[in-house]
Design a protein around this motif. Sequence first.
Motif, PDB file in Angstrom:
ATOM      1  N   UNK A  74      51.311  41.483 -67.549  1.00 40.82           N
ATOM      2  CA  UNK A  74      51.991  42.135 -68.659  1.00 40.82           C
ATOM      3  C   UNK A  74      51.145  43.335 -69.078  1.00 40.82           C
ATOM      4  N   UNK A  75      51.789  44.477 -69.269  1.00 43.83           N
ATOM      5  CA  UNK A  75      51.108  45.684 -69.738  1.00 43.83           C
ATOM      6  C   UNK A  75      51.700  46.105 -71.075  1.00 43.83           C
ATOM      7  N   UNK A  76      50.824  46.392 -72.047  1.00 47.87           N
ATOM      8  CA  UNK A  76      51.256  46.944 -73.329  1.00 47.87           C
ATOM      9  C   UNK A  76      51.232  48.459 -73.188  1.00 47.87           C
ATOM     10  N   UNK A 125      55.373  45.527 -72.132  1.00 45.60           N
ATOM     11  CA  UNK A 125      55.655  45.257 -73.536  1.00 45.60           C
ATOM     12  C   UNK A 125      55.604  46.567 -74.294  1.00 45.60           C
ATOM     13  N   UNK A 126      56.680  46.877 -75.025  1.00 47.56           N
ATOM     14  CA  UNK A 126      56.745  48.137 -75.743  1.00 47.56           C
ATOM     15  C   UNK A 126      57.354  49.227 -74.888  1.00 47.56           C
ATOM     16  N   UNK A 157      50.480  49.748 -79.895  1.00 46.58           N
ATOM     17  CA  UNK A 157      50.338  48.569 -80.743  1.00 46.58           C
ATOM     18  C   UNK A 157      49.001  47.877 -80.511  1.00 46.58           C
ATOM     19  N   UNK A 158      48.478  47.258 -81.571  1.00 47.74           N
ATOM     20  CA  UNK A 158      47.365  46.335 -81.422  1.00 47.74           C
ATOM     21  C   UNK A 158      47.889  45.059 -80.779  1.00 47.74           C
ATOM     22  N   UNK A 159      46.998  44.276 -80.172  1.00 50.63           N
ATOM     23  CA  UNK A 159      47.447  43.058 -79.504  1.00 50.63           C
ATOM     24  C   UNK A 159      46.398  41.974 -79.602  1.00 50.63           C
ATOM     25  N   UNK A 160      46.864  40.725 -79.468  1.00 47.95           N
ATOM     26  CA  UNK A 160      45.991  39.558 -79.446  1.00 47.95           C
ATOM     27  C   UNK A 160      46.452  38.641 -78.330  1.00 47.95           C
ATOM     28  N   UNK A 175      45.985  49.602 -75.003  1.00 48.22           N
ATOM     29  CA  UNK A 175      46.933  49.565 -73.880  1.00 48.22           C
ATOM     30  C   UNK A 175      46.474  48.612 -72.767  1.00 48.22           C
ATOM     31  N   UNK A 176      46.374  47.329 -73.071  1.00 47.84           N
ATOM     32  CA  UNK A 176      45.840  46.383 -72.090  1.00 47.84           C
ATOM     33  C   UNK A 176      46.815  46.064 -70.965  1.00 47.84           C
ATOM     34  N   UNK A 177      46.252  45.746 -69.823  1.00 52.82           N
ATOM     35  CA  UNK A 177      46.984  45.176 -68.693  1.00 52.82           C
ATOM     36  C   UNK A 177      46.384  43.800 -68.442  1.00 52.82           C
ATOM     37  N   UNK A 178      47.171  42.766 -68.671  1.00 54.30           N
ATOM     38  CA  UNK A 178      46.692  41.394 -68.512  1.00 54.30           C
ATOM     39  C   UNK A 178      47.335  40.755 -67.301  1.00 54.30           C
TER      40      UNK A 178
END
Length: 304
Positions: free
Chosen positions: A37-39, A16-17, A43-46, A78-81
């Motif tokens: 999914x990796x940001x 994402x991004x 960006x901030x994320x929820x 920069x999360x990886x979910x």
Amino acid sequence: MQLHTIWSDRGGMHAAGGTGPGDDDATLVVASRGASVAVVDAAASAWLVLRGSAALACREGRFNLARGQWIVLERDARPLLQAGTDGLVVGIALPARLQSLAAADGGLFTGLGQMAPGGRGDALRAWRRCAPFARNAGRRQEVARLQLEPLLRLLAVQQAGFRELVERCPGRSLRRRRQVFARMQRAWMHMAGNLDRPMRIPELAGLGSVSVWYFTKTFQALYGEGPQAASSRLRLAHAARLLRGTRLSVSEAGAACGFENNCSFSRAFRARFGVPPSRYRVAVAPHAANRTGTRRQAASASAP
């Protein structure tokens, strides 16, 4: 404003991004059945777990999320979910200009919590209203900010309990109190994301760019316990989950939660739960076995 949608399904991996979005662009995400999914931008994320479980790794640490839990992360996390094999997770990555739309008093805070009753169904409906999704594909379309506002308000409702905590923070203006609370939440999230080790107070104070004295005093007034007590409580709760849900030995569970030896772990566990960890495991084992047996019987009954 453009809206990017991603549905990562059945073990897929999507980013994402990172595709040159504008300052007002947002990304809506669905991850299901073992997908990731990796940001990749700032960006901030929820994120909200609607079904099953999910694992999330980010700057703040590692989080194992269960059904009904939500987590909000600051910029540059920069999360990886990764959704569990039975998981369904929805998320949104927000640029800075859109974060203030999430709440009337200034936006979302970093944090972790449980969704309010009915929140899971409301979240799924809100995501579906914003844009169409296609499995293992990305889309980009023009949207109005009004289309995102119901979704952002839903996220803000999950943080309604933070308002009282903001009022406890020192500061003459609401803006200043919100700044202080954001710094304390940043430290709390690092404790919750690093349950494998005790967090040092100077390290936590440095996250908020405040002195050790100011941090300790404010944290105690805000959460009703000191930072060391909070870190110990979170790690012991994690140890209890490991004893209930895994086959780790008592010493292995203690080591996984940052306790140097079995004696210190057993002493702290008994002080917290009233029984040593070995007796705690024996006490909860029959209940866990009964739940497992019930699930197996239900699966056998439904099998052809």
